[in-house]
Write an enzyme that holds these catalytic residues in place. Structure first.
Site, short mmCIF file in Angstrom:
data_model
loop_
_atom_site.label_atom_id
_atom_site.label_comp_id
_atom_site.label_asym_id
_atom_site.label_seq_id
_atom_site.Cartn_x
_atom_site.Cartn_y
_atom_site.Cartn_z
N ASP A 23 0.86 -1.17 0.00
CA ASP A 23 0.00 0.00 0.00
C ASP A 23 0.90 1.24 0.00
O ASP A 23 2.09 1.15 0.30
CB ASP A 23 -0.89 -0.06 1.25
CG ASP A 23 -1.61 1.24 1.50
OD1 ASP A 23 -2.31 1.69 0.58
OD2 ASP A 23 -1.49 1.79 2.62
N ASP B 85 -0.14 5.18 0.91
CA ASP B 85 -0.34 6.20 1.96
C ASP B 85 -0.50 5.54 3.33
O ASP B 85 -1.36 4.68 3.52
CB ASP B 85 -1.56 7.05 1.64
CG ASP B 85 -1.45 7.74 0.28
OD1 ASP B 85 -0.32 8.06 -0.13
OD2 ASP B 85 -2.49 7.94 -0.37
N TYR C 48 -6.10 13.84 0.23
CA TYR C 48 -5.25 12.95 -0.56
C TYR C 48 -3.94 13.67 -0.86
O TYR C 48 -3.87 14.89 -0.79
CB TYR C 48 -5.95 12.59 -1.89
CG TYR C 48 -7.23 11.87 -1.66
CD1 TYR C 48 -7.25 10.48 -1.54
CD2 TYR C 48 -8.43 12.56 -1.49
CE1 TYR C 48 -8.43 9.81 -1.29
CE2 TYR C 48 -9.61 11.89 -1.24
CZ TYR C 48 -9.60 10.52 -1.14
OH TYR C 48 -10.77 9.85 -0.87
N ASN D 131 -5.15 2.82 -3.68
CA ASN D 131 -6.45 3.43 -3.99
C ASN D 131 -6.29 4.94 -4.01
O ASN D 131 -5.78 5.52 -3.04
CB ASN D 131 -7.47 3.13 -2.88
CG ASN D 131 -7.96 1.70 -2.85
OD1 ASN D 131 -7.68 0.90 -3.75
ND2 ASN D 131 -8.73 1.36 -1.82
N GLN D 132 -6.74 5.61 -5.08
CA GLN D 132 -6.64 7.08 -5.15
C GLN D 132 -7.90 7.61 -5.81
O GLN D 132 -7.89 8.05 -6.97
CB GLN D 132 -5.38 7.49 -5.95
CG GLN D 132 -4.07 7.00 -5.38
CD GLN D 132 -3.67 7.67 -4.07
OE1 GLN D 132 -4.11 8.78 -3.75
NE2 GLN D 132 -2.82 7.01 -3.28
N ARG E 46 -10.68 -1.39 -6.58
CA ARG E 46 -10.52 -0.59 -5.36
C ARG E 46 -10.46 -1.54 -4.17
O ARG E 46 -11.41 -2.29 -3.90
CB ARG E 46 -11.69 0.39 -5.22
CG ARG E 46 -11.52 1.30 -4.01
CD ARG E 46 -12.66 2.31 -3.85
NE ARG E 46 -12.62 2.84 -2.50
CZ ARG E 46 -11.78 3.80 -2.11
NH1 ARG E 46 -10.95 4.36 -2.95
NH2 ARG E 46 -11.76 4.19 -0.85
N ASP F 72 -1.78 -0.47 5.88
CA ASP F 72 -2.20 0.05 7.18
C ASP F 72 -3.72 0.09 7.33
O ASP F 72 -4.22 0.66 8.29
CB ASP F 72 -1.61 1.45 7.41
CG ASP F 72 -2.20 2.49 6.47
OD1 ASP F 72 -2.46 2.15 5.30
OD2 ASP F 72 -2.40 3.64 6.90
MG MG Z 1 -2.93 3.19 3.53
ZN ZN Z 2 -10.66 0.57 -9.45
#
Ligand code: MG
Ligand code: ZN
Length: 180
Positions: A10, A12, A24, A56-57, A104, A130
């Site tokens: 991952d 962030d 973000y 994921n963003q 996602r 996390d």
């Molecule tokens: Mg994270």
């Molecule tokens: Zn997606």
């Protein structure tokens, strides 16, 4: 044949400092590596295990954000890693809004796509993150799972295979587990 093993990472809160709640990392200068992150990725590199980013963003779904905005942040991440001799072998981003895709996290689409692209054995790999959604994505494909949480093993309710206090500890556990 699926020959390669991977540590799925991952971004962030795992490799870099999280943005404030509800926000973000939208610009390269906002990306700050967590202590020990580059060194941990370098240990993955040296172990002959693929380091694969899965992030994921969903802010990318809202104009004016888009692929170029993500690419700029991603370039900064890779630059900071490279300064310390570390590299990501592959990176996948989910730019989609909620409930519109198979990638996602907690959905496992990024992991299955990486496995197809890079001949990765998913049961021979490990997901590090996390968030519970990271664990669920890893679990869905039969990978080992490590949750990063400041309380470490004192986190009572985690269903992760291991709870690490930081990325360094997480990667050390993952690399040991993958050798079995
Ligand atoms: Mg994270
Ligand atoms: Zn997606």
């Amino acid at each position: 044949m699926s020959r390669n093993r991977a540590v799925f990472l991952d971004r962030d809160g795992t490799l870099n400092e999280k943005a404030p709640p509800g926000e973000y990392i939208r610009r390269p200068e906002e990306l700050v590596l967590l202590p020990g992150a580059a060194e941990a990725v370098r240990r993955v590199n040296r172990a002959g295990v693929l380091a694969v980013l899965v992030t994921n963003q969903r802010w990318l779904a809202r104009p004016p954000a888009g692929p170029a905005a993500y690419a700029a942040v991603d370039a900064r991440l890779r630059e900071l890693l490279a300064e310390r001799g570390a590299r990501l072998d592959a990176g996948y981003v989910c730019p989609h809004p909620l409930d519109r895709c198979d990638c996602r996290k907690p959905a496992p689409g990024m992991l299955t796509r990486a496995a197809a692209d890079h001949s990765i054995s998913l049961p021979g790999s490990c997901m590090v993150g996390d968030s519970v959604s990271d664990l669920l994505a890893g679990r869905a494909v039969g990978a080992a799972t490590v949750l990063i949480h400041p309380l470490g093993r004192e986190v009572a309710e985690s269903s992760a295979d291991f709870v690490a206090r930081h990325i360094g500890e997480a990667v050390d556990w993952a690399l040991t587990a993958l050798q079995r």
